[in-house]
Design a protein around this motif. Structure first.
Motif, PDB file in Angstrom:
ATOM      1  N   GLN A 259       0.830  -1.205   0.000  1.00 56.49           N
ATOM      2  CA  GLN A 259       0.000   0.000   0.000  1.00 56.49           C
ATOM      3  C   GLN A 259       0.862   1.251   0.000  1.00 56.49           C
ATOM      4  O   GLN A 259       0.591   2.213  -0.731  1.00 56.49           O
ATOM      5  CB  GLN A 259      -0.938   0.009   1.219  1.00 56.49           C
ATOM      6  CG  GLN A 259      -1.988  -1.105   1.201  1.00 56.49           C
ATOM      7  CD  GLN A 259      -1.562  -2.296   2.025  1.00 56.49           C
ATOM      8  OE1 GLN A 259      -0.396  -2.724   1.972  1.00 56.49           O
ATOM      9  NE2 GLN A 259      -2.489  -2.850   2.789  1.00 56.49           N
ATOM     10  N   ILE A 260       1.896   1.255   0.829  1.00 58.95           N
ATOM     11  CA  ILE A 260       2.806   2.395   0.848  1.00 58.95           C
ATOM     12  C   ILE A 260       3.502   2.524  -0.499  1.00 58.95           C
ATOM     13  O   ILE A 260       3.663   3.633  -1.034  1.00 58.95           O
ATOM     14  CB  ILE A 260       3.828   2.260   1.996  1.00 58.95           C
ATOM     15  CG1 ILE A 260       3.130   2.409   3.350  1.00 58.95           C
ATOM     16  CG2 ILE A 260       4.954   3.285   1.856  1.00 58.95           C
ATOM     17  CD1 ILE A 260       4.043   2.208   4.546  1.00 58.95           C
ATOM     18  N   ARG A 288      -2.555  -8.825  -3.854  1.00 61.37           N
ATOM     19  CA  ARG A 288      -3.283  -8.972  -5.110  1.00 61.37           C
ATOM     20  C   ARG A 288      -4.749  -8.620  -4.902  1.00 61.37           C
ATOM     21  O   ARG A 288      -5.297  -8.868  -3.826  1.00 61.37           O
ATOM     22  CB  ARG A 288      -3.153 -10.408  -5.627  1.00 61.37           C
ATOM     23  CG  ARG A 288      -1.718 -10.822  -5.884  1.00 61.37           C
ATOM     24  CD  ARG A 288      -1.641 -12.196  -6.484  1.00 61.37           C
ATOM     25  NE  ARG A 288      -0.247 -12.598  -6.677  1.00 61.37           N
ATOM     26  CZ  ARG A 288       0.106 -13.710  -7.310  1.00 61.37           C
ATOM     27  NH1 ARG A 288      -0.804 -14.506  -7.818  1.00 61.37           N
ATOM     28  NH2 ARG A 288       1.384 -14.023  -7.439  1.00 61.37           N
ATOM     29  N   PRO A 289      -5.411  -7.988  -5.885  1.00 55.44           N
ATOM     30  CA  PRO A 289      -4.925  -7.741  -7.254  1.00 55.44           C
ATOM     31  C   PRO A 289      -4.192  -6.410  -7.427  1.00 55.44           C
ATOM     32  O   PRO A 289      -3.854  -6.055  -8.549  1.00 55.44           O
ATOM     33  CB  PRO A 289      -6.218  -7.746  -8.062  1.00 55.44           C
ATOM     34  CG  PRO A 289      -7.225  -7.161  -7.132  1.00 55.44           C
ATOM     35  CD  PRO A 289      -6.845  -7.666  -5.758  1.00 55.44           C
ATOM     36  N   VAL A 290      -3.956  -5.676  -6.325  1.00 58.94           N
ATOM     37  CA  VAL A 290      -3.365  -4.346  -6.451  1.00 58.94           C
ATOM     38  C   VAL A 290      -1.985  -4.395  -7.103  1.00 58.94           C
ATOM     39  O   VAL A 290      -1.696  -3.659  -8.046  1.00 58.94           O
ATOM     40  CB  VAL A 290      -3.281  -3.662  -5.068  1.00 58.94           C
ATOM     41  CG1 VAL A 290      -2.508  -2.349  -5.169  1.00 58.94           C
ATOM     42  CG2 VAL A 290      -4.674  -3.413  -4.516  1.00 58.94           C
ATOM     43  N   ALA A 291      -1.106  -5.268  -6.595  1.00 60.49           N
ATOM     44  CA  ALA A 291       0.266  -5.315  -7.115  1.00 60.49           C
ATOM     45  C   ALA A 291       0.292  -5.657  -8.596  1.00 60.49           C
ATOM     46  O   ALA A 291       1.120  -5.145  -9.356  1.00 60.49           O
ATOM     47  CB  ALA A 291       1.083  -6.322  -6.316  1.00 60.49           C
ATOM     48  N   GLY A 297       3.457  -3.077 -13.035  1.00 62.35           N
ATOM     49  CA  GLY A 297       3.190  -3.977 -11.925  1.00 62.35           C
ATOM     50  C   GLY A 297       4.251  -3.832 -10.850  1.00 62.35           C
ATOM     51  O   GLY A 297       5.415  -3.553 -11.129  1.00 62.35           O
ATOM     52  N   LEU A 298       3.837  -3.995  -9.612  1.00 69.18           N
ATOM     53  CA  LEU A 298       4.733  -3.765  -8.476  1.00 69.18           C
ATOM     54  C   LEU A 298       5.583  -4.992  -8.173  1.00 69.18           C
ATOM     55  O   LEU A 298       5.067  -6.080  -7.884  1.00 69.18           O
ATOM     56  CB  LEU A 298       3.918  -3.392  -7.239  1.00 69.18           C
ATOM     57  CG  LEU A 298       4.708  -3.148  -5.954  1.00 69.18           C
ATOM     58  CD1 LEU A 298       5.639  -1.940  -6.102  1.00 69.18           C
ATOM     59  CD2 LEU A 298       3.755  -2.950  -4.766  1.00 69.18           C
TER      60      LEU A 298
END
Length: 350
Positions: A259-260, A288-291, A297-298
């Motif tokens: 998140q950071i 996931r699924p944020v990254a 992609g993170l």
């Protein structure tokens, strides 16, 4: 597949019916189906075949009463079930329990200590064989008020001083070192750390790991390149703004969590910096699924949530079954692993 009609008088098949068809004693049937005692392979096959033909299902309640067991395990989390990455602990523990014929009951406290006390009482009233107590992120927890005879294992949590209980946590130093090593191998030497303001074991251990890895590589991490913020995207935007506005900004930022990291990437975009061309960013969690959904992609370090849940359940069942010679008090550290996506590249001046 057999049915009730296959049993004498059309009644539900009993263990004696299976024994009669297989040509063995009821005790042998019990041992063959439960695995409690060694049974000749040919005999076990004959018993299993007879049970299938008759449609026999073991009476788990009666078996549990004889063994003074219910085969129920309580799982108490704070925000585990509602957090995507941490929820993998439940999946890992559940499958490990089913492998040994144990059913898991999941309860959440929303971080309320009084609710945890109530849930422990209710689960014990249901005569669970043991408890898994878990946390959404690695932290130290206090010993709950409950009978000392109840087997407990902590998952993603460490016990307070003086509480001797088995526990499993992420290897926070290894996780931080893994992130640092990846940036160092890419050629970065100007590195900042966006940490959390939470006073948790995870926060302290990851910062120690970052300092250790960078120090061993001869890279100085100045106080100006360490910030502590809230553990969310807003905190990440604040961290990014502070780090990137200073003279001689870094070429890479290690973030306490994903998140950071997302917030740092947003802060970079606001001032026209491109990730990873102008700034490399690495997180921790593999949220996931944020990254996956970020562009790029993170790149991140995945935490072993499912494996910790599995270890916790297997350890608890081993305790319950009397398979461990050592007393409770073992603290297991489990490593994370790199998930490489697109947010890290060699610095532009390399």
């Amino acid at each position: 597949m057999g049915s009730v009609a296959d049993a004498p008088n059309g009644k539900r098949p009993r263990i004696s019916d299976v024994a009669r068809r297989a040509g063995v004693s009821p005790t042998t049937v019990s041992h063959a189906l439960s695995g409690a005692r060694a049974v000749n392979a040919e005999t076990r096959d004959r018993v299993v075949r007879a049970a299938v033909e008759l449609g026999y299902v073991p009476d788990r309640l009666a078996s549990g009463l004889r063994r003074q067991r219910t085969s129920l395990i309580g799982f108490i989390g704070d925000h585990v079930a509602t957090t995507p990455f941490a929820g993998q602990m439940i999946a890992g523990a559940r499958t490990a329990g089913l492998d040994q014929d144990a059913l898991m009951v999941v309860a959440e406290t929303d971080g309320d200590p009084s609710q945890e006390h109530t849930l422990i009482d209710r689960l014990l009233a249901q005569r669970v064989d043991g408890l898994l107590i878990a946390r959404m992120f690695h932290q130290q927890i206090s010993r709950p008020t409950m009978p000392s005879t109840v087997p407990i294992v902590l998952v993603d949590a460490a016990p307070e001083a003086g509480w001797h209980v088995d526990a499993i946590i992420p290897d926070e130093a290894q996780i931080a070192i893994l992130a640092c090593d990846f940036l160092l191998r890419a050629g970065h030497r100007q590195i900042a750390y966006a940490g959390t303001s939470d006073l948790s074991r995870a926060a302290r251990a990851r910062l120690i790991g970052v300092r250790m890895a960078l120090g061993d590589a001869g890279v100085h991490l100045s106080p100006q390149r360490i910030v502590s913020v809230d553990s969310d995207a807003a905190g990440g935007r604040e961290a990014g703004a502070r780090i990137l506005s200073r003279a001689h900004p870094p070429t890479a930022v290690i973030c306490f969590n994903d998140q950071i990291a997302m917030g740092v990437m947003q802060a970079a975009a606001r001032i026209g910096l491109r990730v990873p061309h102008d700034l490399s960013v690495i997180g921790v969690d593999d949220l996931r699924p944020v990254a996956d959904a970020l562009d790029p992609g993170l790149t991140t370090i995945a935490l072993p949530h499912a494996a910790m849940g599995r270890w916790g359940m297997e350890r608890l069942l081993a305790r319950i079954n009397g398979e461990l010679d050592s007393p409770p008090g073992h603290l297991e550290r489990m490593p994370g692993w790199l998930v490489e996506r697109g947010s890290v590249t060699p610095p532009a001046d390399r």
